[in-house]
Design a protein around this motif. Structure first.
Motif, PDB file in Angstrom:
ATOM      1  N   ALA A 165     -11.703   2.766  -5.305  1.00 15.71           N
ATOM      2  CA  ALA A 165     -12.495   3.389  -4.239  1.00 15.71           C
ATOM      3  C   ALA A 165     -11.715   3.412  -2.930  1.00 15.71           C
ATOM      4  CB  ALA A 165     -13.810   2.629  -4.068  1.00 15.71           C
ATOM      5  N   MET A 166     -11.002   2.301  -2.651  1.00 15.23           N
ATOM      6  CA  MET A 166     -10.190   2.250  -1.434  1.00 15.23           C
ATOM      7  C   MET A 166      -9.127   3.337  -1.429  1.00 15.23           C
ATOM      8  SD  MET A 166     -10.653  -0.120   0.858  1.00 15.23           S
ATOM      9  CE  MET A 166     -11.142  -1.768   1.183  1.00 15.23           C
ATOM     10  N   GLN A 167      -8.466   3.489  -2.586  1.00 18.84           N
ATOM     11  CA  GLN A 167      -7.429   4.521  -2.660  1.00 18.84           C
ATOM     12  C   GLN A 167      -8.026   5.901  -2.426  1.00 18.84           C
ATOM     13  OE1 GLN A 167      -5.596   3.933  -6.425  1.00 18.84           O
ATOM     14  NE2 GLN A 167      -4.064   2.512  -5.629  1.00 18.84           N
ATOM     15  N   GLY A 168      -9.174   6.140  -3.072  1.00 20.50           N
ATOM     16  CA  GLY A 168      -9.810   7.433  -2.884  1.00 20.50           C
ATOM     17  C   GLY A 168     -10.205   7.667  -1.441  1.00 20.50           C
ATOM     18  N   MET A 169     -10.750   6.596  -0.787  1.00 19.13           N
ATOM     19  CA  MET A 169     -11.162   6.746   0.604  1.00 19.13           C
ATOM     20  C   MET A 169      -9.963   6.990   1.514  1.00 19.13           C
ATOM     21  SD  MET A 169     -13.981   3.801   1.109  1.00 19.13           S
ATOM     22  CE  MET A 169     -15.237   3.531  -0.102  1.00 19.13           C
ATOM     23  N   ALA A 170      -8.824   6.317   1.205  1.00 17.04           N
ATOM     24  CA  ALA A 170      -7.648   6.515   2.044  1.00 17.04           C
ATOM     25  C   ALA A 170      -7.093   7.919   1.883  1.00 17.04           C
ATOM     26  CB  ALA A 170      -6.587   5.481   1.691  1.00 17.04           C
ATOM     27  N   ARG A 171      -7.185   8.456   0.671  1.00 14.66           N
ATOM     28  CA  ARG A 171      -6.666   9.800   0.456  1.00 14.66           C
ATOM     29  C   ARG A 171      -7.570  10.859   1.044  1.00 14.66           C
ATOM     30  NH1 ARG A 171      -3.109  10.091  -4.675  1.00 14.66           N
ATOM     31  NH2 ARG A 171      -2.521   7.921  -4.844  1.00 14.66           N
ATOM     32  N   GLN A 172      -8.879  10.619   0.910  1.00 19.86           N
ATOM     33  CA  GLN A 172      -9.827  11.632   1.394  1.00 19.86           C
ATOM     34  C   GLN A 172     -10.885  10.972   2.256  1.00 19.86           C
ATOM     35  OE1 GLN A 172     -11.103  13.630  -2.203  1.00 19.86           O
ATOM     36  NE2 GLN A 172     -10.385  15.519  -1.284  1.00 19.86           N
ATOM     37  N   PRO A 173     -10.600  10.747   3.525  1.00 18.77           N
ATOM     38  CA  PRO A 173     -11.586  10.061   4.386  1.00 18.77           C
ATOM     39  C   PRO A 173     -12.884  10.841   4.534  1.00 18.77           C
ATOM     40  CG  PRO A 173      -9.425  10.136   5.419  1.00 18.77           C
ATOM     41  CD  PRO A 173      -9.363  11.037   4.243  1.00 18.77           C
ATOM     42  N   GLU A 174     -12.857  12.141   4.295  1.00 19.14           N
ATOM     43  CA  GLU A 174     -14.093  12.896   4.481  1.00 19.14           C
ATOM     44  C   GLU A 174     -15.068  12.675   3.328  1.00 19.14           C
ATOM     45  OE1 GLU A 174     -11.180  14.205   4.140  1.00 19.14           O
ATOM     46  OE2 GLU A 174     -11.149  15.644   2.482  1.00 19.14           O
ATOM     47  N   ALA A 175     -14.580  12.103   2.208  1.00 17.04           N
ATOM     48  CA  ALA A 175     -15.454  11.883   1.051  1.00 17.04           C
ATOM     49  C   ALA A 175     -15.960  10.450   0.986  1.00 17.04           C
ATOM     50  CB  ALA A 175     -14.709  12.232  -0.232  1.00 17.04           C
ATOM     51  N   ILE A 176     -15.885   9.715   2.094  1.00 17.47           N
ATOM     52  CA  ILE A 176     -16.212   8.281   2.061  1.00 17.47           C
ATOM     53  C   ILE A 176     -17.659   8.053   1.625  1.00 17.47           C
ATOM     54  CG2 ILE A 176     -16.706   6.375   3.634  1.00 17.47           C
ATOM     55  CD1 ILE A 176     -14.060   6.711   4.859  1.00 17.47           C
ATOM     56  N   GLY A 177     -18.577   8.875   2.099  1.00 22.37           N
ATOM     57  CA  GLY A 177     -19.976   8.675   1.750  1.00 22.37           C
ATOM     58  C   GLY A 177     -20.225   8.729   0.260  1.00 22.37           C
ATOM     59  N   LYS A 178     -19.717   9.792  -0.367  1.00 16.76           N
ATOM     60  CA  LYS A 178     -19.914   9.941  -1.812  1.00 16.76           C
ATOM     61  C   LYS A 178     -19.219   8.831  -2.575  1.00 16.76           C
ATOM     62  CE  LYS A 178     -20.609  14.907  -2.009  1.00 16.76           C
ATOM     63  NZ  LYS A 178     -20.120  16.178  -2.521  1.00 16.76           N
ATOM     64  N   LEU A 179     -18.002   8.476  -2.116  1.00 22.08           N
ATOM     65  CA  LEU A 179     -17.247   7.440  -2.827  1.00 22.08           C
ATOM     66  C   LEU A 179     -17.957   6.098  -2.751  1.00 22.08           C
ATOM     67  CD1 LEU A 179     -13.579   8.255  -1.896  1.00 22.08           C
ATOM     68  CD2 LEU A 179     -14.629   8.349  -4.126  1.00 22.08           C
ATOM     69  N   GLN A 180     -18.538   5.787  -1.577  1.00 21.39           N
ATOM     70  CA  GLN A 180     -19.246   4.516  -1.454  1.00 21.39           C
ATOM     71  C   GLN A 180     -20.435   4.461  -2.402  1.00 21.39           C
ATOM     72  OE1 GLN A 180     -20.014   4.262   2.699  1.00 21.39           O
ATOM     73  NE2 GLN A 180     -18.515   2.650   3.014  1.00 21.39           N
ATOM     74  N   THR A 181     -21.181   5.562  -2.501  1.00 26.29           N
ATOM     75  CA  THR A 181     -22.325   5.579  -3.409  1.00 26.29           C
ATOM     76  C   THR A 181     -21.884   5.328  -4.842  1.00 26.29           C
ATOM     77  OG1 THR A 181     -23.252   7.222  -1.949  1.00 26.29           O
ATOM     78  CG2 THR A 181     -24.314   6.931  -4.053  1.00 26.29           C
ATOM     79  N   ALA A 182     -20.878   6.073  -5.275  1.00 29.22           N
ATOM     80  CA  ALA A 182     -20.409   5.909  -6.657  1.00 29.22           C
ATOM     81  C   ALA A 182     -19.858   4.520  -6.881  1.00 29.22           C
ATOM     82  CB  ALA A 182     -19.344   6.960  -6.962  1.00 29.22           C
ATOM     83  N   MET A 183     -19.165   3.981  -5.867  1.00 21.19           N
ATOM     84  CA  MET A 183     -18.591   2.637  -6.008  1.00 21.19           C
ATOM     85  C   MET A 183     -19.699   1.602  -6.161  1.00 21.19           C
ATOM     86  SD  MET A 183     -16.289   0.547  -3.279  1.00 21.19           S
ATOM     87  CE  MET A 183     -17.687   0.067  -2.305  1.00 21.19           C
TER      88      MET A 183
END
Lengths: 266, 68
Positions: free
Chosen positions: B24-42
């Protein structure tokens, strides 16, 4: 002041009926009721404080502004997961969030809390999963809701496979109750046990001579992470509730693609 | 013996939680605009991993003590 002390002593005494085997206390049903009442009183108190600040133009009350942020957060959660019709479920999800969060908060200050008891959590899970079934029947019809359990349409030759999928889905539907309740129970009860263990660690830390000890409450250092657990567990319960709701109500427009919803069926 | 088993269970769950957090951290670092969705899935994934251990600790441990 004395009254507050007496009331808190009564609250503590209400749960501890008997020190059981292995150092574990067994909690009474009356104690659970007392603490559930306390939680509900806190929730209703906060909500009535927030209700004072509702004016047609803008919210002046501090509580009202914070509760508005909470409402927006829950609404964002529902709309983001369930879809455009998710605003319909905001009241129930928000009530469940408030009750779980304040029940967890009570556990930070008192030796017992409703969400530390499996029966309270199981009741919440029954409400959540039962409402999911009701919404599924409303969205797909009673027959459609049960046909939905049997997976994608495979054809006449593969009916045994469909029956097996149906049975597995029914089991997973029942296990949703267990998973929701045991998760909350395990996290809160485990946090409480960890605090007790840390306190026992520091119980004989400083010796005063003549056989007396001054304890160091190491368990207090766990409070920040317990506060985080309170927040996250309330959020996770509501998140999974929304996911289950989206699973049963999402098939109005696209009925063919059942496969991509598989991860939430655990 | 049950303690050793629970310890092994904790090892697996800790590795799994770390991997979820790392991804999730890697995804958030690559795409900061998708943080909301990534946090939910995480959070959803973490909840399911955690449940495995909680079921082991509270359901299976009880079964073991009953058998013994």
């Amino acid at each position: 002041m004395l009254d507050a002390l007496n009331v808190s002593r009564m609250l503590i005494a209400a749960t501890e009926t008997s020190g059981g085997k292995g150092g574990h206390h067994f909690y009474s049903f009356e104690g659970l009721m007392v603490y559930t009442g306390l939680t509900l009183a806190i929730v209703i108190g906060v909500l009535s404080l927030a209700r004072n600040g509702i004016t047609p133009r803008y919210f002046t009350n501090w509580f009202t502004q914070r509760l508005e942020q909470l409402y927006l957060f829950i609404e964002n959660l529902c709309v983001g997961i369930v879809g455009s019709h998710g605003r319909h479920y905001v009241p129930l999800v928000c009530s469940i969030w408030l009750i779980i969060f304040f029940a967890n908060l009570v556990g930070l200050f008192f030796p017992y809390t409703p969400s530390m008891d499996l029966s309270f959590n199981l009741a919440l899970a029954f409400i959540a999963v039962g409402y999911v079934q009701w919404e599924g029947m409303r969205a797909n019809g009673v027959g459609g809701h049960f046909i939905h359990f049997s997976g994608p349409k495979l054809g006449v030759a593969l009916i045994p496979i469909s029956i097996m999928i149906f049975m597995i889905e029914i089991i997973s539907e029942v296990m949703k109750n267990v998973s929701l309740s045991v998760r909350l129970y395990g996290n809160i009860f485990g946090g409480h046990e960890a605090t007790d263990a840390m306190n026992a660690l520091g119980a004989k830390m400083i010796s005063l001579g003549n056989g007396q000890y001054l304890g160091v409450p190491f368990g207090a250092f766990l409070l920040p992470i317990k506060l985080l657990t309170c927040l996250v567990q309330a959020l996770v319960f509501c998140l999974l509730f929304c996911v289950y709701l989206s699973l049963v109500t999402h098939h109005d427009e696209d009925h063919g693609s059942d496969g991509d919803h598989a991860p939430a069926h655990a | 013996m049950a303690g050793i088993g629970l310890g092994l269970g904790i090892v697996g769950v800790a590795i799994a939680l770390g991997m979820i957090g790392m991804a999730a951290m890697q995804g958030m670092a690559r795409q900061p605009e998708a943080i909301g969705k990534l946090q939910t899935a995480m959070l959803i994934a973490m909840a399911f991993v955690e449940l495995v251990f909680l079921l082991t600790a509270f359901v299976l441990a009880g079964t073991f003590t009953q058998i013994r």
